[in-house]
Design a protein around this motif. Structure first.
Motif, PDB file in Angstrom:
ATOM      1  N   GLY A   1       0.811  -1.204   0.000  1.00 22.86           N
ATOM      2  CA  GLY A   1       0.000   0.000   0.000  1.00 22.86           C
ATOM      3  C   GLY A   1       0.844   1.255   0.000  1.00 22.86           C
ATOM      4  O   GLY A   1       1.999   1.253  -0.428  1.00 22.86           O
ATOM      5  N   ALA A   2       0.242   2.337   0.498  1.00 24.25           N
ATOM      6  CA  ALA A   2       0.904   3.640   0.499  1.00 24.25           C
ATOM      7  C   ALA A   2       0.762   4.286   1.868  1.00 24.25           C
ATOM      8  O   ALA A   2       0.119   3.730   2.766  1.00 24.25           O
ATOM      9  CB  ALA A   2       0.271   4.529  -0.582  1.00 24.25           C
ATOM     10  N   THR A   3       1.354   5.446   2.010  1.00 23.70           N
ATOM     11  CA  THR A   3       1.303   6.164   3.288  1.00 23.70           C
ATOM     12  C   THR A   3      -0.128   6.324   3.785  1.00 23.70           C
ATOM     13  O   THR A   3      -1.024   6.706   3.020  1.00 23.70           O
ATOM     14  CB  THR A   3       1.946   7.557   3.121  1.00 23.70           C
ATOM     15  N   ASN A   4      -0.340   5.990   5.053  1.00 23.85           N
ATOM     16  CA  ASN A   4      -1.640   6.069   5.736  1.00 23.85           C
ATOM     17  C   ASN A   4      -2.690   5.130   5.153  1.00 23.85           C
ATOM     18  O   ASN A   4      -3.875   5.248   5.475  1.00 23.85           O
ATOM     19  CB  ASN A   4      -2.173   7.510   5.729  1.00 23.85           C
TER      20      ASN A   4
ATOM     21  N   ILE B   1      -0.742  -2.156   4.813  1.00 27.16           N
ATOM     22  CA  ILE B   1      -0.833  -3.327   5.686  1.00 27.16           C
ATOM     23  C   ILE B   1       0.542  -3.996   5.740  1.00 27.16           C
ATOM     24  O   ILE B   1       1.376  -3.801   4.852  1.00 27.16           O
ATOM     25  CB  ILE B   1      -1.893  -4.344   5.212  1.00 27.16           C
ATOM     26  N   ILE B   2       0.755  -4.780   6.783  1.00 25.46           N
ATOM     27  CA  ILE B   2       1.954  -5.607   6.897  1.00 25.46           C
ATOM     28  C   ILE B   2       1.510  -7.055   6.838  1.00 25.46           C
ATOM     29  O   ILE B   2       0.657  -7.494   7.613  1.00 25.46           O
ATOM     30  CB  ILE B   2       2.702  -5.343   8.214  1.00 25.46           C
ATOM     31  N   THR B   3       2.078  -7.817   5.910  1.00 24.36           N
ATOM     32  CA  THR B   3       1.723  -9.225   5.763  1.00 24.36           C
ATOM     33  C   THR B   3       2.886  -9.963   5.109  1.00 24.36           C
ATOM     34  O   THR B   3       3.805  -9.342   4.568  1.00 24.36           O
ATOM     35  CB  THR B   3       0.438  -9.390   4.929  1.00 24.36           C
ATOM     36  N   GLY B   4       2.845 -11.284   5.153  1.00 21.13           N
ATOM     37  CA  GLY B   4       3.907 -12.061   4.532  1.00 21.13           C
ATOM     38  C   GLY B   4       3.815 -13.527   4.879  1.00 21.13           C
ATOM     39  O   GLY B   4       2.777 -14.002   5.369  1.00 21.13           O
ATOM     40  N   ALA B   5       4.903 -14.264   4.623  1.00 20.05           N
ATOM     41  CA  ALA B   5       4.908 -15.712   4.799  1.00 20.05           C
ATOM     42  C   ALA B   5       6.118 -16.148   5.615  1.00 20.05           C
ATOM     43  O   ALA B   5       7.193 -15.535   5.541  1.00 20.05           O
ATOM     44  CB  ALA B   5       4.927 -16.410   3.438  1.00 20.05           C
TER      45      ALA B   5
ATOM     46  N   LYS C   1      -3.713  -3.076  -2.905  1.00 25.21           N
ATOM     47  CA  LYS C   1      -2.488  -2.596  -2.251  1.00 25.21           C
ATOM     48  C   LYS C   1      -1.305  -3.412  -2.773  1.00 25.21           C
ATOM     49  O   LYS C   1      -1.246  -4.618  -2.570  1.00 25.21           O
ATOM     50  CB  LYS C   1      -2.594  -2.719  -0.729  1.00 25.21           C
ATOM     51  N   LYS C   2      -0.362  -2.743  -3.409  1.00 24.69           N
ATOM     52  CA  LYS C   2       0.786  -3.415  -3.995  1.00 24.69           C
ATOM     53  C   LYS C   2       1.968  -3.407  -3.032  1.00 24.69           C
ATOM     54  O   LYS C   2       2.069  -2.563  -2.152  1.00 24.69           O
ATOM     55  CB  LYS C   2       1.181  -2.728  -5.304  1.00 24.69           C
TER      56      LYS C   2
END
Length: 418
Positions: free
Chosen positions: A349-352, A355-359, A409-410
């Motif tokens: 995503g971008a400022t404000n 998200i935080i995600t992963g594996a 969100k990229k």
């Protein structure tokens, strides 16, 4: 007899109570002579206030009470027309809500961090320091967000919540809330300066001292040891028979063996995590000959498992580079599990609006034994991925390839734990 407030001129909690009295028109006098750590240990003080703490209040009619919030509430209650406790049960409850949050999630960590970096609480520990600072910042951001569309915390006029939180900030801006943190808390700092500059209480709070840099631990200088003079060579002793010698020393108590990680007792696996880390580092992720191809050929689903990890409080994220630093901090605190874990976690995503995600790829079939070494592991949620499921597999591969996209969100930035 007047209302006597036992405090010191510099105590922030005492300033809060004095400010409440000033706004409510309740006269409070400080004792003519009071030396902290001396007078509060005397029998006559302990007879009035058995725990020996300040601030403490003794009213003209002989009523006595200690602890900052109860004293402040009592003084505010003596001036009902000032509206410091709200106008109805709902506003009163909201005032208590914000005070409690500031007391337990901001002021507490100011005290703990001050004690930690000064070495008066426990020996200094950087991961614990980071965790305390992160938890405090989370609460500060909650307070800041609430003030984005408000002048005061409850209603349209100053209440006890505003005065108390100003007192909490009065301490924090000298210890933890430095220039970089204040830049993230524009609404809260605006509120703080509005409150402490009210004409009735400006002299009580006094000039505000802002720390440019947060208080940091400074290790003590190492002592220089003088070299010991060389000892004269000892004469060789005659060898004795190799039995149980009378002068052979044995410890009275057997040395405790080093604790073994239960993950080391799992059945041997054919999947070598270190080999995987090298494959991932030295090859493209996707495509023929890529690291994912090697992974699927070698993965042992009985000895290892794959998990999705998500930050629980994405609404608190602001700048993407700061969120990326947060991921890096989380990985630092997972250091004790490095031999059992691989991770690829990113900011999408971008400022404000991110998200935080992963594996994660980890030893065993349960996530907790691996991640609980990080004090903030519970700030994240974990879902086991089934790589035979196309949706789970696509998420896993995209997280490793850093091209994951969720709800538009990229992938903006990421970190690997290897």
């Amino acid at each position: 007899m007047s209302n006597t407030l036992w405090t010191t001129p510099v105590q922030a909690a005492g300033k809060v109570i004095r400010a409440v009295g000033a706004i409510g028109g309740v006269p409070l006098e400080l004792p003519a002579q009071y030396e902290h750590y001396v007078d509060n240990k005397k029998p006559e003080y302990l007879q009035k206030f058995p725990h020996g703490k300040i601030p403490a209040l003794e009213t003209a009619d002989g009523f006595r009470i200690f602890e900052s919030v109860p004293v402040a509430r009592y003084v505010a209650g003596l001036a009902p027309n000032a509206g410091l406790l709200g106008s109805d049960p709902k506003s009163a409850a909201l005032i208590d809500q914000w005070i409690h949050l500031a007391e337990t999630e901001v002021d507490l960590y100011t005290s703990l961090i001050r004690g930690l970096v000064s070495g008066t609480v426990v020996p200094y520990n950087k991961p614990i320091h980071n965790t305390f600072a992160e938890r405090q910042l989370r609460a500060l951001k909650t307070l800041n967000a609430h003030l984005a569309t408000r002048t005061f915390f409850v209603g349209e006029r100053i209440t006890l919540a505003d005065i108390y939180i100003a007192g909490v900030l009065l301490r924090a801006v000298t210890v933890t809330v430095d220039a970089s943190v204040r830049a993230e808390l524009n609404h809260l700092i605006r509120h703080f300066e509005t409150v402490v500059n009210q004409p009735q209480i400006k002299d009580i709070f006094g000039p505000i001292e802002y720390a440019e840099k947060a208080l940091q631990y400074v290790p003590p200088p190492k002592e220089k040891k003088e070299p010991k003079p060389a000892a004269a060579p000892a004469p060789k002793a005659e060898k004795k028979p190799k039995e149980k010698e009378a002068d052979e020393e044995e410890p009275d108590v057997p040395l405790e063996p080093k604790a073994k990680n239960p993950l080391d007792d799992l059945p041997k696996s054919t999947f070598n995590l270190e080999d995987w880390k090298r494959q991932y580092s030295n090859n493209d992720t996707r495509g023929a000959g890529g690291s994912l191809e090697w992974f699927y050929k070698n993965f042992d689903a009985q000895g290892f498992s794959v998990w999705r990890v998500d930050f629980k409080y994405n609404e608190e994220l602001t700048q993407t580079f700061m969120s990326s630093n947060q991921v890096g901090g989380f990985f630092n605190r997972l250091e004790a599990s490095r031999k059992y874990l691989f991770g690829s976690v990113g900011v999408l995503g971008a400022t404000n609006n991110s998200i935080i995600t992963g594996a994660l790829i980890l030893r065993g079939l349960d996530v907790q034994p691996v991640v609980e070494v990080a004090p903030d592991w519970e700030s994240y949620s974990y879902k086991k991925l089934d790589l035979s499921n196309e949706e789970d597999k696509a998420f896993f591969e995209a997280a490793l390839a850093w091209d994951l996209e969720i709800d538009g969100k990229k992938w903006a930035d990421g970190k690997n734990f290897k």
